[in-house]
Design a protein around this motif. Sequence first.
Motif, PDB file in Angstrom:
ATOM      1  N   GLY A 168      52.232  38.630  67.899  1.00 22.11           N
ATOM      2  CA  GLY A 168      50.802  38.347  67.963  1.00 22.11           C
ATOM      3  C   GLY A 168      49.886  39.312  67.250  1.00 22.11           C
ATOM      4  N   SER A 195      51.521  33.697  68.336  1.00 24.88           N
ATOM      5  CA  SER A 195      50.110  34.043  68.147  1.00 24.88           C
ATOM      6  C   SER A 195      49.579  34.960  69.238  1.00 24.88           C
ATOM      7  N   ASP A 199      44.608  36.144  66.281  1.00 29.36           N
ATOM      8  CA  ASP A 199      45.051  35.099  65.351  1.00 29.36           C
ATOM      9  C   ASP A 199      44.212  33.837  65.514  1.00 29.36           C
ATOM     10  N   THR A 200      43.826  33.547  66.745  1.00 23.46           N
ATOM     11  CA  THR A 200      43.031  32.341  66.995  1.00 23.46           C
ATOM     12  C   THR A 200      41.618  32.461  66.432  1.00 23.46           C
ATOM     13  N   PHE A 205      45.524  29.551  61.505  1.00 22.63           N
ATOM     14  CA  PHE A 205      46.490  30.635  61.297  1.00 22.63           C
ATOM     15  C   PHE A 205      47.907  30.110  61.134  1.00 22.63           C
ATOM     16  N   ARG A 206      48.220  28.993  61.769  1.00 21.88           N
ATOM     17  CA  ARG A 206      49.588  28.455  61.676  1.00 21.88           C
ATOM     18  C   ARG A 206      49.943  28.089  60.237  1.00 21.88           C
ATOM     19  N   CYS A 216      56.254  30.024  62.901  1.00 19.29           N
ATOM     20  CA  CYS A 216      55.473  30.105  64.133  1.00 19.29           C
ATOM     21  C   CYS A 216      56.239  29.363  65.231  1.00 19.29           C
ATOM     22  N   ASP A 218      55.240  29.234  68.584  1.00 18.12           N
ATOM     23  CA  ASP A 218      54.415  29.040  69.782  1.00 18.12           C
ATOM     24  C   ASP A 218      54.920  27.837  70.583  1.00 18.12           C
ATOM     25  N   GLY A 233      52.775  31.225  72.766  1.00 18.29           N
ATOM     26  CA  GLY A 233      51.602  31.676  72.042  1.00 18.29           C
ATOM     27  C   GLY A 233      50.432  31.976  72.966  1.00 18.29           C
ATOM     28  N   HIS A 261      52.367  37.602  73.472  1.00 20.20           N
ATOM     29  CA  HIS A 261      51.471  38.668  73.036  1.00 20.20           C
ATOM     30  C   HIS A 261      51.065  39.603  74.180  1.00 20.20           C
TER      31      HIS A 261
END
Length: 356
Positions: A168, A195, A199-200, A205-206, A216, A218, A233, A261
Amino acid sequence: MKREIQVSAFIIFITLGYYLLNILALGFLGAEFLSIPLTLLLPASILIEREKPNPISRATYIFSMLWLVFMIYLLTGWALIQFIWFFMDLPWLKVLTVSSAAVAVAYGVFRAARPEIKFVEIPFPVEESLRFVQLSDVHMGTVRSAGFLKGVSGAVNRVEPAAVLITGDLLDGSRPVDSSILSTLKTEAPIFFVSGNHDTYAGDFRATVSDAGMMCIDQSVIEFEGIQIIGVGYSMERHSIPAILDMLDFDEDRPALLLHHLPVDWEDARERGIDLQLSGHTHGGQFYPFNIIVGLMFPFLRGLYSDSGSFLYVSEGTGTWGPPVRLGSSCEITVIDLVPLRGCDEGNSGDLHLHG
């Protein structure tokens, strides 16, 4: 819309606190007239970096963040010196305070620019030893760019991991970062990513991560070298791990490694058969006095924890957030060696080895 409201509220909160610190610090230095201009530099640089980043906004952002840490140490140092010298107003004491704060910030910048490679050995239900590298909280954006990631890439390749696990906040969200920059992390080993909250903040971001050749994972489970690697994620809902793990299809009786994360819900993960959880987020507090505050918020602040044969490792982070300063913590690239359980006492933390 919700994210923009959160960002706006954060900027307003930071600006007010920053203004108060400027009044106190510049009053101490006899330069109160600079309070408003210096305060406005921070929100202006944050907004410009998000919308139309350029070298000037980047330099202003970094200066503002370093000035923030300098003010914290300046005021803390002055309070301490006044306590020791019984509130004596001597010119040399002010010089001592200013120079000490400047040295502390400079040393913190030096520390933050040099990630340490940490080796962690963990008993795990595998037939043969297996090496992973964990990266966390790299925070690619305004402060960290391709040059920093290139150095990280070199360190990763030297230890020859079977896979790289990113827990993350690979992206900072402070400025746009495209896949070409993330592609600077070059390794023959596969890279698995989950994530984090920052990142959000970075839009899609993906797609960015995928275009850089990273996977990824998640809310999914993958098989790797006989291990179930489970990715959970970041979620705005707290304590989301139990519900997500209950939805995922994995075998609780087989080796399971969880990437998440936040270093939370470890007890719930253990109850669902997770042998090892890798997390980040805390930065180990990053610098004093926030080490103390973050430690109160997250009991699992940094390092390795064990309970009933299950383990949690919390990275202090590969990069930094906000001020590029490290005091009382370190930037780390974590080499995790999973070793067979035979001959190991699973519940004995004395069998664990952490090397700086």
